[in-house]
Design an enzyme around this catalytic site. Sequence first.
Site, mmCIF file in Angstrom:
data_model
loop_
_atom_site.group_PDB
_atom_site.id
_atom_site.type_symbol
_atom_site.label_atom_id
_atom_site.label_comp_id
_atom_site.label_asym_id
_atom_site.label_seq_id
_atom_site.Cartn_x
_atom_site.Cartn_y
_atom_site.Cartn_z
ATOM 1 N N CYS A 183 -4.308 12.931 12.871
ATOM 2 C CA CYS A 183 -5.110 11.694 12.821
ATOM 3 C C CYS A 183 -4.999 11.053 14.194
ATOM 4 C CB CYS A 183 -4.602 10.777 11.714
ATOM 5 S SG CYS A 183 -3.108 9.912 12.159
ATOM 6 N N ARG A 227 1.003 14.802 13.065
ATOM 7 C CA ARG A 227 1.430 14.554 11.679
ATOM 8 C C ARG A 227 1.489 15.842 10.846
ATOM 9 N NH1 ARG A 227 -0.948 8.902 9.772
ATOM 10 N NH2 ARG A 227 0.931 8.942 8.497
ATOM 11 N N ASP A 254 4.910 0.409 11.891
ATOM 12 C CA ASP A 254 3.679 -0.174 11.334
ATOM 13 C C ASP A 254 3.483 -1.624 11.748
ATOM 14 O OD1 ASP A 254 3.767 1.621 8.157
ATOM 15 O OD2 ASP A 254 3.206 2.204 10.194
ATOM 16 N N ARG A 271 -8.712 -0.115 4.873
ATOM 17 C CA ARG A 271 -7.842 0.882 4.234
ATOM 18 C C ARG A 271 -6.521 0.255 3.815
ATOM 19 N NH1 ARG A 271 -7.086 6.442 7.172
ATOM 20 N NH2 ARG A 271 -5.751 6.512 5.342
ATOM 21 N N LYS A 320 0.851 -1.212 0.000
ATOM 22 C CA LYS A 320 0.000 0.000 0.000
ATOM 23 C C LYS A 320 0.879 1.252 0.000
ATOM 24 C CE LYS A 320 -1.686 1.583 4.059
ATOM 25 N NZ LYS A 320 -1.378 2.990 4.376
ATOM 26 N N ASN A 321 1.899 1.262 0.848
ATOM 27 C CA ASN A 321 2.696 2.481 1.027
ATOM 28 C C ASN A 321 3.729 2.703 -0.066
ATOM 29 O OD1 ASN A 321 1.136 2.957 3.212
ATOM 30 N ND2 ASN A 321 2.685 2.394 4.734
HETATM 31 C C1 EPZ Z 1 4.379 6.891 6.160
HETATM 32 O O1 EPZ Z 1 3.620 7.933 6.728
HETATM 33 C C2 EPZ Z 1 3.426 5.699 6.090
HETATM 34 N N1 EPZ Z 1 2.284 6.027 5.247
HETATM 35 C C3 EPZ Z 1 2.969 5.335 7.509
HETATM 36 O O2 EPZ Z 1 2.161 4.169 7.409
HETATM 37 C C4 EPZ Z 1 4.194 5.001 8.346
HETATM 38 O O3 EPZ Z 1 3.791 4.708 9.661
HETATM 39 C C5 EPZ Z 1 5.139 6.208 8.343
HETATM 40 O O4 EPZ Z 1 5.499 6.535 6.980
HETATM 41 C C6 EPZ Z 1 6.418 5.944 9.109
HETATM 42 O O5 EPZ Z 1 7.079 4.847 8.588
HETATM 43 C C7 EPZ Z 1 2.431 5.984 3.901
HETATM 44 O O6 EPZ Z 1 3.487 5.695 3.379
HETATM 45 C C8 EPZ Z 1 1.212 6.312 3.091
HETATM 46 P P1 EPZ Z 1 6.510 10.282 8.193
HETATM 47 P P2 EPZ Z 1 4.222 9.447 6.716
HETATM 48 O O7 EPZ Z 1 6.395 11.530 7.400
HETATM 49 O O8 EPZ Z 1 4.948 9.693 5.451
HETATM 50 C C9 EPZ Z 1 6.715 13.525 11.634
HETATM 51 C C10 EPZ Z 1 0.268 2.844 7.752
HETATM 52 O O9 EPZ Z 1 -0.173 2.306 8.772
HETATM 53 N N2 EPZ Z 1 6.701 14.513 10.536
HETATM 54 O O10 EPZ Z 1 7.732 9.441 8.061
HETATM 55 O O11 EPZ Z 1 3.129 10.378 7.090
HETATM 56 C C11 EPZ Z 1 5.354 12.849 11.784
HETATM 57 O O12 EPZ Z 1 4.516 13.632 12.596
HETATM 58 C C12 EPZ Z 1 0.784 4.268 7.804
HETATM 59 O O13 EPZ Z 1 0.365 2.278 6.638
HETATM 60 C C13 EPZ Z 1 6.861 15.864 10.847
HETATM 61 O O14 EPZ Z 1 7.029 16.223 12.012
HETATM 62 O O15 EPZ Z 1 5.261 9.343 7.921
HETATM 63 C C14 EPZ Z 1 5.702 11.532 12.434
HETATM 64 O O16 EPZ Z 1 5.794 11.725 13.829
HETATM 65 C C15 EPZ Z 1 0.581 4.893 9.168
HETATM 66 N N3 EPZ Z 1 6.827 16.785 9.851
HETATM 67 C C16 EPZ Z 1 7.099 11.211 11.857
HETATM 68 O O17 EPZ Z 1 7.590 12.442 11.308
HETATM 69 C C17 EPZ Z 1 6.637 16.415 8.535
HETATM 70 O O18 EPZ Z 1 6.620 17.300 7.653
HETATM 71 C C18 EPZ Z 1 7.067 10.171 10.752
HETATM 72 O O19 EPZ Z 1 6.248 10.661 9.736
HETATM 73 C C19 EPZ Z 1 6.466 15.046 8.233
HETATM 74 C C20 EPZ Z 1 6.507 14.113 9.244
#
Ligand code: EPZ
Length: 418
Positions: free
Chosen positions: A117, A122, A305, A397, A22-23
């Site tokens: 969320c 996020r 995850d 989802r 998915k990701n």
């Molecule tokens: C991706 O989300 C995945 N989703 C998530 O999977 C996964 O948990 C996550 O990466 C971490 O591995 C998809 O790929 C669609 P991040 P993403 O940006 O890109 C902070 C699932 O269950 N952050 O790496 O949103 C954020 O708040 C989902 O399949 C900022 O602070 O994750 C978080 O604490 C859930 N500022 C951390 O970084 C930003 O601009 C990781 O977020 C961006 C992120």
Amino acid sequence: MDKIVVRGGVSLHGEITVSGAKNAALPLVFASLLTDGECTLQRVPHLVDIRTALRLLRDLGVQYDWLSDNHLALCARTVRHYEAPYALVKTMRASFLVLGPLLARFGRARVSTPGGCAIGARPVNIHLDGLQRLGASIRLHHGYVEAQAKRLRGAYIPLDFPSVGATENLMMAATLADGTTVIDNAAREPEIEDLATMLNAMGARITGAGTPTITIDGVDSLHGAVHEVIPDRVEAGTFLIAGAITSGDLFVRGARADHLTTFLAKLRETGTHVEEQAGGIRVVGTGRPSGVEIITRPYPGFPTDLQAQTMAFLCLGDGRSVITETIFENRFLHAQELVRLGADIRLAGNTAIVHGVAMLSGAPVMATDLRASVSLILAGLAADGITEVSRVYHLDRGYERIEEKLASLGADIRRIKE
Ligand code: EPZ
């Protein structure tokens, strides 16, 4: 809202095939916006999130066709507008990944900020800082990001945190920038490498994907490509836990051990038998797991995850486990539901202390987010009696017909349409 009803106590046996990730599929479908050529993706999973992404792309004017099961053709020749509405972005935050491609190809985009969320605030500050370094003008107005750029310029972009989404948005944007971009402290997930592979097949010039430093030499345009989505490492890990928690014997076809190194090492540390074979991974449950310490980290560390699924397994451990969640600030929503099933879990900030119990007992529980919902099903597979998981729209989802897949392995599980 549908419910899933599980009667525990059945050991799972047999073979299950993992769907496409998915990701990986989500950024890949959005990458089609970068060209007027046709992009064909194989092994695309049929998930609610993919349908949401395709609804957004069609709204933008992108044409797409399912050529066969899991085989998708997309063409962004006629993009009508450059706006991703709040209604779609709030249901799936990955929609924010249209920002980079729209900005790179059309010089403008108006994308709703995703908002928080269940698992955390996020924010998207890392995405926006990177786009500004590429020369975009960014304005936050009425809950929307309004971005403009005559032509993006290559830049050095150090990320405060190896954000997966920010790395993907910026990598896509940089493919059409004028000059070279270096993304430092980049996310290293396999899904990043998969996206770079497809972008390079489209004519991009990306090196270093999968390492902390990604270099993108901008080009003037991209063309279509054919690409096969990598297998879903999170679904694979979920099925490995399903085999372990039911003391079963499963072969997870398509699972790639090189995408699950830290997770497999931890699973072995619990005493579970894990065998890497050609074409997949075999797991044999060996009764109650030993207690272990888990700290979630950016890839290749222990994946956040798979934290909820592993917690469900450790609830039946014969010792104490300590789980620390460092990626999201509120990703223990499943803990209280597992306690309803008889687990002994105490939370202290971003740490969960789990004292294993000999038996869980089935009860009605409620799903709160995607991976939490599947952890409740995993616990239900091992619990004594009936477990009813409500609000399974969270589950749909990210998992393709999971109750059918588990039933094919012997589980006593069914979906009740409400
Ligand atoms: C991706 O989300 C995945 N989703 C998530 O999977 C996964 O948990 C996550 O990466 C971490 O591995 C998809 O790929 C669609 P991040 P993403 O940006 O890109 C902070 C699932 O269950 N952050 O790496 O949103 C954020 O708040 C989902 O399949 C900022 O602070 O994750 C978080 O604490 C859930 N500022 C951390 O970084 C930003 O601009 C990781 O977020 C961006 C992120």
